[in-house]
Design a protein around this motif. Structure first.
Motif, mmCIF file in Angstrom:
data_model
loop_
_atom_site.group_PDB
_atom_site.id
_atom_site.type_symbol
_atom_site.label_atom_id
_atom_site.label_comp_id
_atom_site.label_asym_id
_atom_site.label_seq_id
_atom_site.Cartn_x
_atom_site.Cartn_y
_atom_site.Cartn_z
ATOM 1 N N ALA A 1 1.500 4.665 1.760
ATOM 2 C CA ALA A 1 1.153 5.425 2.969
ATOM 3 C C ALA A 1 1.032 6.904 2.615
ATOM 4 C CB ALA A 1 2.247 5.216 4.011
ATOM 5 N N PRO A 2 0.366 7.698 3.473
ATOM 6 C CA PRO A 2 0.170 9.117 3.165
ATOM 7 C C PRO A 2 1.482 9.865 2.885
ATOM 8 C CG PRO A 2 -1.120 8.470 5.085
ATOM 9 C CD PRO A 2 -0.296 7.285 4.714
ATOM 10 N N ASP A 3 2.581 9.405 3.499
ATOM 11 C CA ASP A 3 3.857 10.088 3.236
ATOM 12 C C ASP A 3 4.574 9.486 2.022
ATOM 13 O OD1 ASP A 3 4.597 7.643 4.112
ATOM 14 O OD2 ASP A 3 5.920 8.316 5.723
ATOM 15 N N ARG B 1 0.859 -1.183 0.000
ATOM 16 C CA ARG B 1 0.000 0.000 0.000
ATOM 17 C C ARG B 1 0.895 1.233 0.000
ATOM 18 N NH1 ARG B 1 -2.651 -3.425 -1.104
ATOM 19 N NH2 ARG B 1 -4.394 -4.372 -0.032
ATOM 20 N N ASP C 1 0.181 -4.049 3.583
ATOM 21 C CA ASP C 1 -1.091 -3.915 4.273
ATOM 22 C C ASP C 1 -1.038 -4.791 5.537
ATOM 23 O OD1 ASP C 1 -3.697 -4.211 5.185
ATOM 24 O OD2 ASP C 1 -4.549 -4.149 3.173
ATOM 25 N N GLU D 1 4.295 0.343 1.950
ATOM 26 C CA GLU D 1 4.326 -0.581 3.091
ATOM 27 C C GLU D 1 3.332 -1.700 2.862
ATOM 28 O OE1 GLU D 1 2.925 2.057 6.067
ATOM 29 O OE2 GLU D 1 4.821 3.153 6.201
#
Ligand SMILES: Cc1ncc(COP(=O)(O)O)c(C=O)c1O
Length: 410
Positions: free
Chosen positions: A370-372, A368, A378, A376
């Motif tokens: 990540a917002p940054d 997935r 799941d 990473e």
């Protein structure tokens, strides 16, 4: 006058240096290291190298081509003879309405998939990938400059059509479908594929259909997505298909596949991508492809071989609660070791160390963003492991038996 330069487009969100390496290669290195240290050969169920080999006609075709001087460049899309054989197979077996002009031979379907993504990419476009995916699909997506979005799957790991319809993406999006799938062995039927194609057409999305495991459909027929568009005028079609010689004919090291464009406009773009990236597939290998297509019954035998292993060797995994149902196709099973209380990495490390069986922890198949922008796994994939069942049946059976016994003892 305003001019647009390539540099004015929004930059891709992921520099190539940040694209994650495939988890399978890491497992491969760990297993080799364990084998060296213990001087033991593991039961290798972490990679999909089949027990069967290419026929002697295939090997002979390469040798003859080299000996006879058929070793020159070809056109970017490959020689006509090969594409004619491909069209004959696509028409008679896959139900496609296609033409030699729409077929592009590629060095493996992996390169073909990347060529299609390169051909379809628009700045800022989304590529819709299965939530549980082959890691190379994600690598290719990022390399081609797409923004990845992961679509939900049902309990049998098939695309969830309603959830895909609810995704907020524009008409530049591309939907990737993989049936039978790696790593879950999920098989899509005509109804589900039909709904996906209808949705894509309604939204103006292109579809990439990865059919590398077409000859390994067990719980039903393999349905080729593009066949569902054969009554649509070519100019309106949206489905690109990618096929491989690696699985059906065990030609993993030959590096040969082909992609099929929906119409001549897209085929031209694909040819340009090939010119700029590989120039053309190796001619002796193209000749091997022609020889393989003359022996389609060989691929059916290979499919039946893997099916027999599935039907017998995997049964202890069902009994141990590691597998809910046999995979409907492909040659991988996705195990869930949650009930053992171990995460997949620990389970795989101990299974190798204590029982000599190598499986691939599958968190790297469920990445997935990540917002940054970090990539990473799941957390929901923490207990998943992939087991390849295309190898020698007695080894697959022994590996599955030891895996089930290890899980049962916990
Ligand atoms: C789903 C899927 N697609 C495509 C490929 C690529 O196969 P190749 O490049 O050998 O044709 C693989 C190989 O493992 C695969 O699992």
């Amino acid at each position: 006058m305003t001019r647009t330069y390539i540099g004015d487009y929004p930059s891709t969100p992921f520099p190539v240096t940040d694209i994650p390496a495939s988890c399978v290669h890491e497992v491969f290195r760990n297993v080799e290291q364990w084998e060296r240290e213990t001087d033991t050969r593991a039961i290798r169920l972490h990679v999909g190298e089949p027990a069967f080999r290419p026929s002697s006609a295939v090997a002979g075709a390469v040798a003859a081509a080299v000996r006879d001087g058929r070793d020159s460049y070809t056109t970017a899309e490959g020689v006509l003879e090969l594409r004619e054989a491909v069209v004959e197979k696509l028409t008679s077996e896959n139900g496609h309405d296609t033409d030699v002009e729409l077929v592009v031979a590629t060095p493996g379907s992996a390169q073909g998939l990347l060529a299609v993504m390169n051909a379809l990419h628009r700045p800022g476009a989304h590529l819709l990938l299965p939530a549980v995916h082959w890691p190379v699909h994600l690598q290719q997506c990022l390399l081609a400059g797409f923004v990845p979005r992961f679509y939900p799957m049902d309990e049998q790991m098939r695309p969830d059509v309603a959830a895909i319809a609810a995704m907020d993406v524009d008409s530049s999006a591309v939907l990737l479908v993989n049936t039978p799938s790696n790593p879950a062995g999920a098989l899509c039927d005509t109804a589900r594929l039909g709904e996906l194609v209808a949705l894509a057409r309604e939204r103006n999305w292109a579809v990439i259909s990865d059919e590398a495991y077409e000859d390994f459909a067990f719980d039903g027929e393999h349905v080729s997505t593009a066949a569902l568009e054969s009554d649509v005028p070519p100019s309106d079609r949206v489905v690109f298909s990618a096929f491989s010689f690696s699985k059906s004919y065990a030609m993993t090291g030959y590096r040969l596949g082909y992609v099929v464009a929906p119409n001549s406009r897209h085929a031209q773009t694909l040819r340009t991508v090939q010119e700029a990236s590989i120039v053309c597939p190796a001619l002796p290998v193209q000749m091997a492809g022609i020889a393989a297509l003359e022996e389609r019954e060989q691929s059916r035998r290979n499919g039946a071989f893997v099916r027999r292993t599935r039907d017998s060797a995997l049964l202890p995994l069902l009994d141990a609660g590691l597998l809910e149902r046999l995979p409907g196709g492909g040659w991988y099973a996705l195990l869930d070791c949650g009930r053992t209380g171990l995460d997949a990495t620990t389970f795989a490390a101990r299974l190798l160390r204590e029982h000599g069986v190598a499986l691939a922890p599958a968190s790297g198949f469920a990445l997935r963003v990540a917002p940054d922008s970090a990539i990473e796994p799941d957390p929901g994939a923490e207990h998943l492991l992939r087991l390849a069942f295309c190898g020698p049946p007695e080894l697959v059976a022994e590996g599955a038996r030891r895996t089930a016994a290890f899980a049962g003892a916990r």
